[in-house]
Design an enzyme around this catalytic site. Sequence first.
Site: not given
Lengths: 137, 479
Positions: B94, B383, B402, B405
Amino acid sequence: METIEFFDHTADIGIRLTRPTPEELFRDAAFAMFDLIAPNNKFRPVINYTITVQGVNLEELMVNWLSEINFYFQVNGYVPVNIALVVNSTCLTAKIQGDIIDRSVHNVEIEIKAITFHKIDVRQADDKWKAQVVFDI
Amino acid sequence: MKHNVKKIHDYLFEIPQTGKMLVPARLYVSEKMLDDVFSDNAPEQAAHVAWLPGIINYSMAMPDIHWGYGFPIGGVAAFDYETGVVSPGGVGYDINCGVRLLKTDLTVDEVMPKMKPLVDQLFRDIPSGVGSTGSIKLTHKEEQHVLRNGAHWAVEQGFGIAKDLDKIEENGTMPGANPELISEHALARGKAQLGTLGSGNHFVEVGVVEQIYNPTVADILGLHKDQITVIIHTGSRGFGHQVCDDAIRVMLRASEKYGITLPDRQLCCAPIQSPEGQNYLAQMACAVNFAFTNRQMITHWARGAFSKALGISERAINMTVVYEVAHNIAKIEEHIVDGQKRKVCVHRKGATRAFGPLHPAIPADYREIGQPVLIPGDMGRYSYVLVGTDQAMQETFGSTCHGAGRVMSRTKAKKAGQGRDLRKEMAKRGIVVRASSYATIAEEMPEAYKDVSDVVDIVHNAGISKKVAKLRPLGVIKG
């Protein structure tokens, strides 16, 4: 003995299967992939395609074959119902009868981004043919 | 492998250079996480990346490390531009999967009473789900424009405003894209899927700023407590998947051609300077631009959905881009290595760029604070917004984690979701969820992921990025 198994790979999923012939191995790997994508549906064999793919060895041939029918699904919503195959070590020709998915009727569970070379294994062992393939979903 | 690991400090562990490794591997994890991290093959994958020619300093992994294909997810590796390699497996299928954060002038009190109709409207207006196809059907010529011009094309077509582009990595257009090198298969997959969210872990999330850690930096980013935000997480859809797929076949041959020893076929690569390497970078740039365009179009529809559902004008809502990051990408950058400026190709696979203050690639408004870093968590927790640091420039080629996980496979998550009503469970937490299937909600349930707070605390404590704000989800649409 014919066996088929789905296994987890952290975020993704793989298949392992054993079949008596390479034709059945490649055919049933495709059906197993569509069991993941769109399980528990009734499709009709109404649209025909002939697909030819090549690979430098059996493993690349398997990845290319599954990638090609995944492409037909991704672009046209095409799902195979009957598959007749001719396979040698570097080339595969498939005559496929299948259906176009209708999202208002059919169940679609996952999208396969790609068929990976990760842990790929396709080989003849004694009198059986074995394959292991991991899908990136 | 775990018994050989050397502790560098509380948040950094090293797998020493052995066998065909050209450099050691370094993992940004805590001692508490080590058992979990070594429970799969991800550390071995980080060690395998260290075999690749031209790698500089270390093969690195961020605390959200988990087993990927070839490179681990959470992997970072920089290769010398003249002597190193580029690997599609180091970018992932991606390509330019990434995160865009939008802020609004709305407060949580204004939006909460209408959260359900708002989420329903977003779900109606943003095509999502397995194999989702968009309302836009591109002609061949239009698709070529998208691949060359990225989000600029979207703005020219009326999706959003020019100002949006100022706060996107590369300003929404990666240079060097060459659509002539793209296969018919990739073009066909791309044509149908532009402006779609897709499935799996991709989402649009309405959230609220719950906590500010650094008021000065938050103020510069325009973030304040109780403010409504939107996160868009998606990538280059089937187009990028096919570009990667096509490139892997080429790179398998190239690795043999250039005599590169591979411990894993998914690490196939070619010298950056080779025709195969240059072609991949030009193809990858097309997919990067496709993803920039995708998020720009979804931004446009999110603005419209907010306005329709809340009955407030788009001008009054004032939904603006805080920043957008790519977390599956290879970039040609300049970094200081052993005191010398060097041109390198940084692979970030499930890792985010985190440039420190004053870097020229950072938008002028933010240059003094460092590049904003956006770390989405699972749909039930938090977030984070962070900023990049000088330390990241020195240690990780300006990179950080990022996301949360995964800790649970999709199958396990689905099993764990059986017999439960996850929508109701999420509603009890104050989160409205819409998805195209219950299976998606189960696969994406919060327990399936690490707690993103643990991941973010490690990069914060390690100094490779610094916390600015925490966002809490209120409404989520999943593919």
